[in-house]
Design an enzyme around this catalytic site. Structure first.
Site, mmCIF file in Angstrom:
data_model
loop_
_atom_site.group_PDB
_atom_site.id
_atom_site.type_symbol
_atom_site.label_atom_id
_atom_site.label_comp_id
_atom_site.label_asym_id
_atom_site.label_seq_id
_atom_site.Cartn_x
_atom_site.Cartn_y
_atom_site.Cartn_z
ATOM 1 N N ALA A 19 0.833 -1.204 0.000
ATOM 2 C CA ALA A 19 0.000 0.000 0.000
ATOM 3 C C ALA A 19 0.868 1.255 0.000
ATOM 4 O O ALA A 19 0.638 2.190 -0.782
ATOM 5 C CB ALA A 19 -0.923 0.003 1.216
ATOM 6 N N TYR A 20 1.867 1.289 0.867
ATOM 7 C CA TYR A 20 2.740 2.464 0.950
ATOM 8 C C TYR A 20 3.484 2.669 -0.364
ATOM 9 O O TYR A 20 3.521 3.781 -0.907
ATOM 10 C CB TYR A 20 3.721 2.294 2.112
ATOM 11 C CG TYR A 20 4.550 3.516 2.395
ATOM 12 C CD1 TYR A 20 4.025 4.583 3.126
ATOM 13 C CD2 TYR A 20 5.854 3.625 1.931
ATOM 14 C CE1 TYR A 20 4.780 5.712 3.382
ATOM 15 C CE2 TYR A 20 6.619 4.751 2.181
ATOM 16 C CZ TYR A 20 6.076 5.791 2.907
ATOM 17 O OH TYR A 20 6.827 6.916 3.158
ATOM 18 N N SER A 21 4.055 1.594 -0.908
ATOM 19 C CA SER A 21 4.814 1.701 -2.154
ATOM 20 C C SER A 21 3.916 2.163 -3.297
ATOM 21 O O SER A 21 4.286 3.036 -4.094
ATOM 22 C CB SER A 21 5.453 0.357 -2.503
ATOM 23 O OG SER A 21 6.382 -0.038 -1.512
ATOM 24 N N SER A 54 1.109 3.852 -3.096
ATOM 25 C CA SER A 54 0.677 5.237 -2.900
ATOM 26 C C SER A 54 1.758 6.219 -3.314
ATOM 27 O O SER A 54 1.480 7.262 -3.915
ATOM 28 C CB SER A 54 0.278 5.471 -1.440
ATOM 29 O OG SER A 54 1.408 5.464 -0.581
#
Length: 260
Positions: free
Chosen positions: A166-168, A170
């Site tokens: 999710a972080y990557s 985003s």
């Protein structure tokens, strides 16, 4: 930090202003002569940041995932200050550190809502109004600028990282958003850039396990996390008139980790 750039008379909005990175960036702006408006959803932490930064920092409690709240905040900022010269989209959350099959769809969505959709909403609101303000004359360039936008992405947005889908994702989206908005505003005198730092010693870094920390450090040839001051110095240049032809640029700050 000693000021290397003259931002006297400028007004900067820094989202995620209650966190360590946002505070560090705001401090660099203030040292260079700017006033800063800190945006964050955490009112009490915002008050602490403002107290630490002094009278040139003001706060606005904003949930950047709420379109109406962002529009209202942007209206208020431009009305209060007359203009906004710098926007730093710094707000972000880490989310779960798990393989994708163990992640929660709600958490994945939340990370994208804050890191990408929130940055879109703030950019939409601020840049839309920034385009209507008069260019600011500069001794450094014959092409007057209306403003600068700097997005805080991540090296993970370029490389991806296991257990951080999710972080990557985003941050990859934020890189693409940067390039798209830069093309749309290239003739408006608005410079739009992003940085892709490695992990910094902030509250977000404290959320990870010792094993995860060692994994991240092992990917950085310099063998250390980036300092908040190092991030702030790069953002300071990208927000100044010295940065007048780099729109759409993505600037690495990864201690050698970046492979492209």
């Amino acid at each position: 930090m000693s000021a290397r750039y003259d931002l006297s008379g400028r007004l900067a909005i820094v989202t995620g202003g209650a966190g360590g990175l946002g505070r560090g960036i705001a401090g660099a702006f203030i040292d260079a002569g700017a006033r800063v408006e800190l945006w964050d959803a955490n009112a009490s932490a915002l008050a602490d940041s403002a107290a630490a930064l002094g009278p040139h920092a003001t706060t606005r409690t904003v949930d950047i995932t709420d379109a109406a709240a962002v529009e209202q905040a942007a209206d208020a900022a431009f009305t209060t200050h007359g203009r906004v010269d710098i926007l730093v989209n710094n707000a972000g959350v880490l989310g779960e550190v798990k393989p994708i099959w163990e992640t929660s769809p709600e958490n994945f969505q939340r990370v994208l809502q804050v890191n990408l959709f929130g940055s879109y909403l703030v950019t939409r609101a601020v840049v839309g109004r920034m385009r209507d303000q008069a260019p600011r004359p500069s001794k450094l360039t014959p092409h007057p600028l209306r403003g600068h936008v700097v997005n805080i992405a991540s090296i993970q947005g370029k490389e991806g990282m296991a257990r951080a889908a999710a972080y990557s994702a985003s941050k990859a989206g934020l890189i693409a958003l940067t390039k798209s908005v830069a093309k749309e505003t290239a003739q408006d005198g608005i410079i739009v850039t992003a940085i892709t730092p490695a992990a910094a010693e902030t509250a977000m870094a404290k959320e990870i396990s010792a094993e995860r920390r060692a994994d991240i450090l092992g990917r950085i040839p310099m063998g250390r996390f980036v300092e908040v001051e190092e991030v702030a110095r790069m953002v300071l240049w990208l927000s100044s008139d010295e940065c007048s032809f780099s729109t759409g640029g993505i600037f690495d700050l990864s201690g050698g980790r970046a492979t492209y």
